[in-house]
Design an enzyme around this catalytic site. Structure first.
Site, mmCIF file in Angstrom:
data_model
loop_
_atom_site.group_PDB
_atom_site.id
_atom_site.type_symbol
_atom_site.label_atom_id
_atom_site.label_comp_id
_atom_site.label_asym_id
_atom_site.label_seq_id
_atom_site.Cartn_x
_atom_site.Cartn_y
_atom_site.Cartn_z
ATOM 1 N N GLU A 39 0.729 -1.006 0.182
ATOM 2 C CA GLU A 39 -0.075 0.027 0.008
ATOM 3 C C GLU A 39 0.917 1.152 -0.003
ATOM 4 O OE1 GLU A 39 -2.665 0.328 3.201
ATOM 5 O OE2 GLU A 39 -3.491 2.190 2.335
ATOM 6 N N ARG A 265 5.619 -12.853 9.604
ATOM 7 C CA ARG A 265 6.312 -11.637 9.538
ATOM 8 C C ARG A 265 7.552 -11.664 9.785
ATOM 9 N NH1 ARG A 265 1.981 -7.828 8.520
ATOM 10 N NH2 ARG A 265 3.082 -5.949 8.736
ATOM 11 N N LYS A 275 4.139 0.884 9.738
ATOM 12 C CA LYS A 275 4.154 2.079 9.037
ATOM 13 C C LYS A 275 3.676 3.230 9.569
ATOM 14 C CE LYS A 275 3.029 0.148 5.076
ATOM 15 N NZ LYS A 275 2.491 0.133 3.616
HETATM 16 P P1 ATP Z 1 -0.146 -1.873 6.835
HETATM 17 O O1 ATP Z 1 -0.253 -1.764 8.345
HETATM 18 O O2 ATP Z 1 -0.195 -0.389 6.647
HETATM 19 O O3 ATP Z 1 -1.022 -2.768 6.529
HETATM 20 P P2 ATP Z 1 1.836 -3.450 5.828
HETATM 21 O O4 ATP Z 1 3.297 -3.469 6.535
HETATM 22 O O5 ATP Z 1 1.182 -4.618 6.060
HETATM 23 O O6 ATP Z 1 1.283 -2.121 6.616
HETATM 24 P P3 ATP Z 1 1.641 -3.308 3.064
HETATM 25 O O7 ATP Z 1 2.029 -2.200 2.288
HETATM 26 O O8 ATP Z 1 0.125 -3.724 3.163
HETATM 27 O O9 ATP Z 1 2.272 -2.976 4.586
HETATM 28 O O10 ATP Z 1 2.656 -4.675 2.781
HETATM 29 C C1 ATP Z 1 3.147 -5.115 1.517
HETATM 30 C C2 ATP Z 1 3.267 -6.577 1.607
HETATM 31 O O11 ATP Z 1 4.605 -6.772 2.498
HETATM 32 C C3 ATP Z 1 1.978 -7.405 2.237
HETATM 33 O O12 ATP Z 1 2.083 -8.404 1.590
HETATM 34 C C4 ATP Z 1 2.718 -7.806 3.557
HETATM 35 O O13 ATP Z 1 2.097 -8.855 3.907
HETATM 36 C C5 ATP Z 1 4.210 -7.788 3.495
HETATM 37 N N1 ATP Z 1 4.619 -7.560 4.831
HETATM 38 C C6 ATP Z 1 4.701 -6.395 5.382
HETATM 39 N N2 ATP Z 1 5.211 -6.331 6.509
HETATM 40 C C7 ATP Z 1 5.963 -7.401 6.628
HETATM 41 C C8 ATP Z 1 6.926 -8.081 7.489
HETATM 42 N N3 ATP Z 1 7.248 -7.480 8.653
HETATM 43 N N4 ATP Z 1 7.286 -9.104 7.233
HETATM 44 C C9 ATP Z 1 7.115 -9.613 5.882
HETATM 45 N N5 ATP Z 1 6.304 -9.400 5.241
HETATM 46 C C10 ATP Z 1 5.653 -7.994 5.353
#
Ligand code: ATP
Ligand code: MG
Length: 576
Positions: A39, A265, A275
């Site tokens: 996002e 994660r 974020k």
């Molecule tokens: P938000 O809280 O804004 O949803 P987010 O960290 O999930 O934040 P996204 O932009 O939705 O952000 O993440 C993009 C991709 O990265 C998604 O597929 C998410 O699952 C993956 N991702 C985000 N954070 C992690 C993490 N800490 N470890 C592994 N993958 C991650």
């Protein structure tokens, strides 16, 4: 296996790669398509790097493709600037999406058409409860939800209202579109989730075209399907959303129904990863922007001097698992040292200078000494000439007037080696009114040019140094962890309470050897005995600025022990 094969590291193995292998073997798929779906509401961090390495890695290993898809469904929080930064970060990390760049917003029309299809088939309805009422009606983990009084609205009325929502006739929050699933489901995500909401705000790509925007759970699976994704890899918190993912695609009877697979994660100890919190740190000025070298963002790591291959190696080491991981920063720094050791030229820089005068060296004379850029690989990295003169600087810490027995550096009456230069012996010191040593007087042995004594006498200490003239002034920025607690987001206090007031130290008045005169931002080197450094974008000719990327040795095990964090892990891995 041929000789060259043996040098190529074998790709990681994990349960996701096993599934993909089986799907190709069984003929379920003939090629692999994955996607990374950020996002655009912030910059990428080390957790995203794991997801990027996994999605692009799997696609590459199996000869498939990985799409970059911006999940741009919430215009209130998203910005064009973030999209550009995300693309840059992915390329920096070493992955290429070529023309496989998509936006959820590219499919707004199709998403809308599918929503009308659900309404027509009695699978979705317009609900006019307030957000608070919807929450209340939803029930809890222990209690089933209650049906909305609008649940049985007729198809015609639903269609009419939904079209008017689209036309911008209603205020934000007046209505939502909900999937009609099961208010008694033990899975709360299945209790008639909202799939569209009214947001009368312009979108960064579609402008004023829309007054309704799809919710993530709805847009995500449909985008996956439209793009022909085979394996939709996401993080564990979406496990409970999988039934909804499958329900939507089943009800829409689409041809392509990707398989959602969840993995853990990646988190980094002594950091926050959400974020929202990273944005707060930036907006409150707790750090100097998203690319502050203390941030766990890819932009921050790049500025600090981490090579992308080190970040990839770290993600590979973390592996793909089903259990959430908190990784020690020491492990990341270890990968950074591994990557920099073979490639970083060794140079000399004095961070806290103390003046040395070589009393028996001719005044005004400067000689140039040959010094290899790498002790083990002089051939590949070459060498430079380092000027030696009567007045030099050494590191303040490398001199003690009254040293303990185990101190092998400079002290009155002691002889040490100046790296690549001569053996020198300290004769006397000058002090200021407060008794601080201001100048150290030495004599050098002209027979020891290059650093070894023809009579074979040994000295225990070898020290780095620079000539007072010519050498270059520099600023050096040293970093410690941004937080003092290994998991600052887990309280008991708000995470701000654990910010480390000493996370950044700026040293001015440093001196570095003249070979660095033309070093431009991004240039990496090792200052002998001090660590790896990288020239900062703030740097200018004549006013060099360096960031310390990592010290030479792991200091994390000790820090973690003091803080009582999950240091255990770091300690245990050291003992192994
Ligand atoms: P938000 O809280 O804004 O949803 P987010 O960290 O999930 O934040 P996204 O932009 O939705 O952000 O993440 C993009 C991709 O990265 C998604 O597929 C998410 O699952 C993956 N991702 C985000 N954070 C992690 C993490 N800490 N470890 C592994 N993958 C991650
Ligand atoms: Mg997310």
């Amino acid at each position: 296996m041929t000789a060259t094969d043996a040098t190529v590291p074998s790709p990681p193995q994990d349960f996701i790669r096993t599934i993909v292998t089986e799907d190709l073997a069984s003929g379920k798929h003939t090629s692999v398509v994955t996607r990374f779906p950020p996002e655009p509401n912030g910059h990428l961090h080390i957790g995203h790097a794991k997801s990027i390495c996994l999605n692009f890695g799997v696609a590459t290993e199996f000869g498939g493709v990985c799409h970059l898809r911006f999940d741009d469904t919430n215009p209130l929080k998203e910005r064009e600037e973030f999209m550009e930064a995300i693309e840059e970060d992915i390329r920096w990390l070493g992955f290429e999406f070529n023309d496989k760049l998509f936006h959820a917003s590219d499919c707004f029309e199709q998403l809308y058409a599918y929503a009308e299809q659900l309404i027509t088939e009695g699978k979705a309805y317009v609900c006019s409860l307030t957000a608070e009422q919807i929450r209340e009606y939803r029930g809890t983990l222990k209690e089933p939800g209650r049906a909305s009084p609008y649940r049985d609205r007729g198809v015609e009325e639903n269609l009419d209202l939904f079209r008017r929502m689209r036309a911008g006739e209603f205020e934000d929050g007046a209505h939502v579109l909900r999937a009609k699933i099961d208010m008694a489901s033990p899975n709360i995500n299945m209790r008639d989730p909202t799939i569209y909401r009214i947001r009368r705000v312009p979108h960064q790509r579609t402008g004023d075209a829309w007054s309704v925007y799809p919710m993530y759970d709805y847009a995500h699976c449909v985008s996956d399907s439209i793009e022909g994704i085979t394996h939709s890899l996401c993080t564990l918190e979406f496990e409970d959303h999988r039934p909804l993912y499958d329900w939507i695609l089943d009800e829409l009877r689409v041809d392509c129904h990707p398989r959602q697979i969840e993995f853990a994660r990646l988190n980094l100890a002594y950091h926050v990863m959400s974020k929202r919190k990273l944005l707060e740190l930036v907006e409150e000025g707790r750090v100097d922007g998203w690319d502050d070298p203390r941030m766990p963002t890819l932009a921050g790591m790049r500025r600090r001097g981490f090579p992308p291959e080190a970040v990839r190696a770290f993600c590979d080491r973390a592996g793909v698992t089903k259990r959430d991981q908190v990784m020690e920063p020491g492990l990341l720094e270890h990968s950074v040292r591994d990557a920099l050791n073979p490639i970083a030229p060794r140079v000399m820089g004095v961070l806290r200078p103390l003046k040395v005068v070589i009393d028996n060296y001719p005044e005004g004379q400067v000689e140039e000494l040959e010094a290899p850029y790498h002790p083990d690989d002089a051939e590949r990295l070459g060498s430079r000439r380092v000027p030696f003169a009567r007045e030099l600087f050494i590191e303040r810490d490398d001199f003690m007037e009254d040293p303990p027995r185990k101190f092998f550096r400079l002290a009155p009456g002691r002889e040490v080696r100046l790296r690549w230069a001569y053996l020198v012996t300290c004769d006397s010191v000058e002090k200021d009114a407060d008794g601080n040593v201001t100048v150290v007087h030495c004599t050098y042995d002209p027979a020891t040019r290059g650093g070894s004594a023809p009579d074979g006498r040994k000295v225990k200490g070898t020290m780095h140094w620079v000539a007072a003239e010519p050498s270059l002034p520099a600023e050096v920025r040293l970093y410690e962890s941004l937080f003092t607690k290994s998991n600052p987001a887990e309280g008991p206090d708000d995470y701000h309470a654990y910010l480390n007031p000493e996370s950044k130290t700026i040293l001015t008045g440093c001196r570095v050897e003249p070979s660095l005169a033309d070093a431009t931002p991004g240039h990496r080197c090792q200052f002998e005995r001090q660590g790896y450094f990288c020239v900062d974008p703030d740097s200018e000719a004549g006013a060099l600025v360096f960031n310390r990327t990592v010290p030479l040795r792991d200091s994390w095990a000790k820090i973690a022990k003091q803080a009582g964090g999950p240091a255990g892990d770091a300690e245990a891995s050291k003992r192994k």
